[in-house]
Design a protein around this motif. Structure first.
Motif, short mmCIF file in Angstrom:
data_model
loop_
_atom_site.label_atom_id
_atom_site.label_comp_id
_atom_site.label_asym_id
_atom_site.label_seq_id
_atom_site.Cartn_x
_atom_site.Cartn_y
_atom_site.Cartn_z
N UNK A 25 65.56 38.44 8.60
CA UNK A 25 65.14 36.86 8.52
C UNK A 25 63.65 36.21 8.96
N UNK A 26 63.15 37.05 9.83
CA UNK A 26 61.84 36.73 10.19
C UNK A 26 60.68 37.13 9.24
N UNK A 27 60.84 38.31 8.80
CA UNK A 27 60.04 38.77 7.52
C UNK A 27 60.30 38.03 6.49
N UNK A 28 61.39 37.67 6.09
CA UNK A 28 61.59 37.00 4.82
C UNK A 28 61.15 35.53 4.81
N UNK A 29 61.26 34.88 6.05
CA UNK A 29 60.56 33.61 6.33
C UNK A 29 59.05 33.66 6.11
N UNK A 30 58.47 34.75 6.50
CA UNK A 30 57.07 34.86 6.50
C UNK A 30 56.53 35.22 4.94
N UNK A 42 67.20 30.38 10.44
CA UNK A 42 68.57 30.27 10.72
C UNK A 42 69.12 30.26 9.36
N UNK A 43 68.59 28.99 8.31
CA UNK A 43 69.01 29.06 6.84
C UNK A 43 68.92 30.35 6.13
N UNK A 44 67.85 30.80 6.41
CA UNK A 44 67.37 31.99 5.59
C UNK A 44 68.34 33.23 6.10
N UNK A 45 68.64 33.36 7.37
CA UNK A 45 69.47 34.39 7.89
C UNK A 45 70.85 34.41 7.29
#
Length: 344
Positions: A25-30, A42-45
């Motif tokens: 989720x962190x890297x995808x958010x980035x 949280x939504x991305x996760x």
């Protein structure tokens, strides 16, 4: 108003096809933020958990062995760490990157056939300093490939913010500097998928890595694909959130306290001449993997054009490979080898 769920799912699905299964989720958010798509972590996760269950399960079970960092940098520009990654060295690909010790921002990176003093200075150290300023200290391992970079860092040491600190420090890789903690990310998300495909070709005797033309072609195409993957990872890393700190892009602020004029940082050939004049020894100017098979530039352009007719967007080859579909990359590599053989 936030991004609708359906839209977010489409963006995450597209991103997965480009990054493969390892972005949490962190890297995808980035990665999404780098593309101008913003949503809560949280939504991305939640989307990642429900969209592709096998990928989520693989991430959940993945273990990380990260030892404590032995120091804490106090500000952007205090220390920059440079290191090389040779997981694909047998196929003519080496990565070199530089990361700021405080912000954890990757400030420069390059993919080259073989590590080389002039290439590392020209493609990593010089652009990093021109973009962000002079670091108080450069930290590297004991590799000889950093000699030109360290020479120039010492030559320009009077332009640093804190001149009480040694301009550079060479330490063992066992010190577990932040740059070495990045390499598992690079290996899992860039190197290992491509290495799996290449080892398959070698095992099936479809490529002969003792052939200099084959070595040249493998290094050329694989290096270009790795640079695509490394660029995606770096941009995602720099935009991802580090718990308790923030994002590297934000933490880096305006860069190092002390900036430097471009004329003080000559290009690599001139810097290498200075090195030879002052230290009395010479550096290897060019490093190649295999032998360039082209006798003239026109033959090289012909091969590039013919290859591009079949593979106009090589980023698709990388995206498919990191999603465990190795066939397109293998076919493209064999096509490049055959096309080159027919035109030299």
């Amino acid at each position: 108003m936030g991004l609708p769920d359906a839209h977010l799912e489409l963006e995450v699905a597209k991103a997965i096809t480009e990054t493969g299964p390892t972005y949490g989720r962190k890297m995808m958010k980035g990665y999404l933020a780098m593309k101008g798509v913003y949503a809560a972590e949280t939504r991305i996760g939640s989307v990642l958990r429900t969209m592709h269950q096998p990928y989520h399960e693989a991430r959940r079970q993945g273990a990380r062995n990260l030892n404590p960092i032995p120091y804490q940098a106090d500000y952007m520009g205090q220390k920059v760490h440079m290191d090389q990654n040779e997981k694909l060295a047998m196929f003519g690909v080496t990565h070199v990157l530089a990361i700021d010790g405080y912000s954890k921002k990757i400030v420069a990176h390059s993919t080259m056939p073989i590590k080389n003093n002039l290439a590392i200075y020209e493609d990593v150290f010089r652009p990093a300093v021109l973009a962000y300023g002079m670091w108080d200290q450069v930290r590297v391992d004991h590799g000889k490939e950093f000699y030109l970079t360290l020479f120039m860092q010492e030559l320009l040491s009077s332009h640093r913010h804190n001149q009480e600190r040694r301009p550079y420090l060479q330490t063992s890789s066992t010190k577990n500097h932040i740059v070495e903690r990045i390499w598992p990310e690079v290996n899992n998300r860039v190197n290992y998928p491509l290495k799996t495909a290449l080892m398959g070709l070698v095992d099936q005797e479809e490529i002969d890595m003792n052939d200099s033309l084959v070595r040249y072609c493998v290094s050329n195409l694989t290096g270009r694909l790795c640079e695509i993957g490394l660029t995606r990872l770096v941009e995602s890393w720099n935009a991802h959130r580090i718990p308790g700190k923030g994002t590297p892009n934000d933490l880096a602020g305006r860069g190092c306290p002390k900036k430097i004029h471009q004329e003080l940082l000559p290009h690599s050939a001139e810097a290498a001449d200075l090195y030879s004049q002052q230290l009395g020894s010479s550096l290897t100017r060019h490093s190649t993997f295999g032998v360039d098979p082209f006798s003239n530039e026109q033959d090289k352009i012909t091969v590039e054009n013919q290859f591009a007719e079949h593979y106009s967007d090589i980023s698709e080859l990388y995206s498919r490979a990191v999603n465990n579909d190795f066939a397109p990359y293998k076919q493209a590599l064999l096509c490049l080898i055959t096309t080159t053989q027919c035109n030299v």
